[in-house]
Design a protein around this motif. Structure first.
Motif, PDB file in Angstrom:
ATOM      1  N   UNK A  31      59.796  90.656  55.470  1.00 38.61           N
ATOM      2  CA  UNK A  31      60.112  91.537  54.349  1.00 38.61           C
ATOM      3  C   UNK A  31      59.301  91.150  53.112  1.00 38.61           C
ATOM      4  N   UNK A  32      59.195  89.853  52.832  1.00 40.75           N
ATOM      5  CA  UNK A  32      58.395  89.395  51.698  1.00 40.75           C
ATOM      6  C   UNK A  32      56.929  89.780  51.858  1.00 40.75           C
ATOM      7  N   UNK A  33      56.405  89.636  53.065  1.00 39.55           N
ATOM      8  CA  UNK A  33      55.009  90.015  53.309  1.00 39.55           C
ATOM      9  C   UNK A  33      54.790  91.502  53.076  1.00 39.55           C
ATOM     10  N   UNK A  34      55.760  92.324  53.470  1.00 47.68           N
ATOM     11  CA  UNK A  34      55.653  93.764  53.227  1.00 47.68           C
ATOM     12  C   UNK A  34      55.711  94.070  51.735  1.00 47.68           C
ATOM     13  N   UNK A  35      56.597  93.387  51.000  1.00 51.47           N
ATOM     14  CA  UNK A  35      56.691  93.603  49.565  1.00 51.47           C
ATOM     15  C   UNK A  35      55.409  93.165  48.862  1.00 51.47           C
ATOM     16  N   UNK A  36      54.878  92.012  49.267  1.00 50.52           N
ATOM     17  CA  UNK A  36      53.635  91.524  48.661  1.00 50.52           C
ATOM     18  C   UNK A  36      52.495  92.497  48.943  1.00 50.52           C
ATOM     19  N   UNK A  37      52.432  92.990  50.164  1.00 47.49           N
ATOM     20  CA  UNK A  37      51.393  93.951  50.522  1.00 47.49           C
ATOM     21  C   UNK A  37      51.505  95.217  49.670  1.00 47.49           C
ATOM     22  N   UNK A 108      50.282  93.742  34.227  1.00 49.10           N
ATOM     23  CA  UNK A 108      50.955  92.475  33.948  1.00 49.10           C
ATOM     24  C   UNK A 108      52.278  92.381  34.705  1.00 49.10           C
ATOM     25  N   UNK A 109      53.053  93.464  34.688  1.00 50.95           N
ATOM     26  CA  UNK A 109      54.336  93.475  35.400  1.00 50.95           C
ATOM     27  C   UNK A 109      54.135  93.281  36.899  1.00 50.95           C
ATOM     28  N   UNK A 110      53.168  93.962  37.465  1.00 46.67           N
ATOM     29  CA  UNK A 110      52.907  93.857  38.905  1.00 46.67           C
ATOM     30  C   UNK A 110      52.433  92.453  39.271  1.00 46.67           C
ATOM     31  N   UNK A 111      51.577  91.857  38.443  1.00 43.86           N
ATOM     32  CA  UNK A 111      51.121  90.491  38.712  1.00 43.86           C
ATOM     33  C   UNK A 111      52.290  89.507  38.652  1.00 43.86           C
ATOM     34  N   UNK A 112      53.224  89.731  37.736  1.00 46.44           N
ATOM     35  CA  UNK A 112      54.414  88.873  37.642  1.00 46.44           C
ATOM     36  C   UNK A 112      55.264  89.001  38.899  1.00 46.44           C
ATOM     37  N   UNK A 113      55.443  90.217  39.374  1.00 43.90           N
ATOM     38  CA  UNK A 113      56.229  90.453  40.586  1.00 43.90           C
ATOM     39  C   UNK A 113      55.560  89.756  41.778  1.00 43.90           C
ATOM     40  N   UNK A 114      54.241  89.897  41.895  1.00 39.83           N
ATOM     41  CA  UNK A 114      53.515  89.254  43.001  1.00 39.83           C
ATOM     42  C   UNK A 114      53.662  87.739  42.927  1.00 39.83           C
ATOM     43  N   UNK A 115      53.567  87.199  41.730  1.00 34.55           N
ATOM     44  CA  UNK A 115      53.713  85.751  41.558  1.00 34.55           C
ATOM     45  C   UNK A 115      55.099  85.286  42.012  1.00 34.55           C
ATOM     46  N   UNK A 116      56.140  86.014  41.621  1.00 31.70           N
ATOM     47  CA  UNK A 116      57.505  85.647  42.034  1.00 31.70           C
ATOM     48  C   UNK A 116      57.688  85.766  43.537  1.00 31.70           C
ATOM     49  N   UNK A 118      55.326  85.428  45.775  1.00 33.65           N
ATOM     50  CA  UNK A 118      54.572  84.328  46.383  1.00 33.65           C
ATOM     51  C   UNK A 118      55.351  83.014  46.319  1.00 33.65           C
ATOM     52  N   UNK A 119      56.060  82.796  45.212  1.00 38.23           N
ATOM     53  CA  UNK A 119      56.899  81.592  45.096  1.00 38.23           C
ATOM     54  C   UNK A 119      57.996  81.626  46.158  1.00 38.23           C
ATOM     55  N   UNK A 120      58.648  82.783  46.311  1.00 43.13           N
ATOM     56  CA  UNK A 120      59.693  82.905  47.339  1.00 43.13           C
ATOM     57  C   UNK A 120      59.102  82.698  48.726  1.00 43.13           C
ATOM     58  N   UNK A 121      57.916  83.258  48.982  1.00 42.45           N
ATOM     59  CA  UNK A 121      57.263  83.090  50.275  1.00 42.45           C
ATOM     60  C   UNK A 121      56.947  81.611  50.526  1.00 42.45           C
ATOM     61  N   UNK A 122      56.461  80.942  49.500  1.00 39.30           N
ATOM     62  CA  UNK A 122      56.130  79.530  49.610  1.00 39.30           C
ATOM     63  C   UNK A 122      57.366  78.696  49.935  1.00 39.30           C
ATOM     64  N   UNK A 123      58.488  79.015  49.302  1.00 40.37           N
ATOM     65  CA  UNK A 123      59.734  78.290  49.578  1.00 40.37           C
ATOM     66  C   UNK A 123      60.181  78.485  51.019  1.00 40.37           C
ATOM     67  N   UNK A 124      60.073  79.692  51.531  1.00 46.01           N
ATOM     68  CA  UNK A 124      60.451  79.958  52.925  1.00 46.01           C
ATOM     69  C   UNK A 124      59.515  79.199  53.869  1.00 46.01           C
ATOM     70  N   UNK A 125      58.226  79.186  53.566  1.00 39.32           N
ATOM     71  CA  UNK A 125      57.277  78.466  54.419  1.00 39.32           C
ATOM     72  C   UNK A 125      57.556  76.967  54.423  1.00 39.32           C
ATOM     73  N   UNK A 126      57.958  76.425  53.275  1.00 37.41           N
ATOM     74  CA  UNK A 126      58.320  75.005  53.223  1.00 37.41           C
ATOM     75  C   UNK A 126      59.490  74.719  54.157  1.00 37.41           C
ATOM     76  N   UNK A 127      60.494  75.574  54.119  1.00 40.58           N
ATOM     77  CA  UNK A 127      61.670  75.403  54.984  1.00 40.58           C
ATOM     78  C   UNK A 127      61.261  75.489  56.445  1.00 40.58           C
ATOM     79  N   UNK A 128      60.431  76.471  56.783  1.00 39.63           N
ATOM     80  CA  UNK A 128      59.994  76.628  58.170  1.00 39.63           C
ATOM     81  C   UNK A 128      59.163  75.434  58.635  1.00 39.63           C
TER      82      UNK A 128
END
Length: 136
Positions: A31-37, A108-116, A118-128
């Motif tokens: 889902x995160x990958x789809x949102x980022x895309x 600016x808003x879209x870049x902020x959303x992408x950054x957030x 990516x942080x969530x994606x990074x946290x999930x990858x750390x857990x995995x």
């Protein structure tokens, strides 16, 4: 995002248990990958609008949207009119939706959303990755 030693050729990866490209995607990560895309596509569209804005602004400054008419027996350069009958002075007079301030804010808003995201994606990858290390 983590980088494995095998980057960019993951076909020869020797770290299949810890490489994020070999970790199976869970539902949240998909889902995160789809949102980022989606957000990246939106950002590309906004950047295209920004390029269009500057292209049209350059054309206006080069007087491509002016015409020469006779006023009181003198030739004067005046702005052409758009489809609504308004003089073309700004890029948004040529193409609807080319307000630079609005475009910049949306970028600016879209870049902020992408950054957030990516942080969530990074946290999930750390857990995995931590889970994958248990099975080594």
């Amino acid at each position: 995002m983590f980088r494995c030693d095998c980057y960019p050729n993951h076909e020869i990866c020797k770290n299949k248990n810890t490489c994020e490209f070999w970790i199976p995607l869970n539902q949240k990560l998909k889902q995160l990958n789809q949102q980022i895309s989606y957000e990246l596509n939106t950002l590309e569209s906004l950047n295209q609008r920004k390029r269009d804005y500057f292209k049209i602004l350059s054309e206006i400054q080069q007087e491509r949207y002016t015409e020469i008419i006779a006023i009181d027996r003198r030739l004067k350069r005046v702005p052409k009119k758009n489809a609504r009958g308004e003089p073309i002075l700004n890029p948004e007079d040529v193409q609807v939706g080319l307000d630079f301030n609005v475009i910049s804010k949306e970028i600016t808003d879209t870049e902020t959303i992408i950054h957030e995201l990516k942080i969530r994606e990074n946290n999930i990858l750390k857990i995995l990755k931590k889970r994958a290390k248990k099975y080594e």
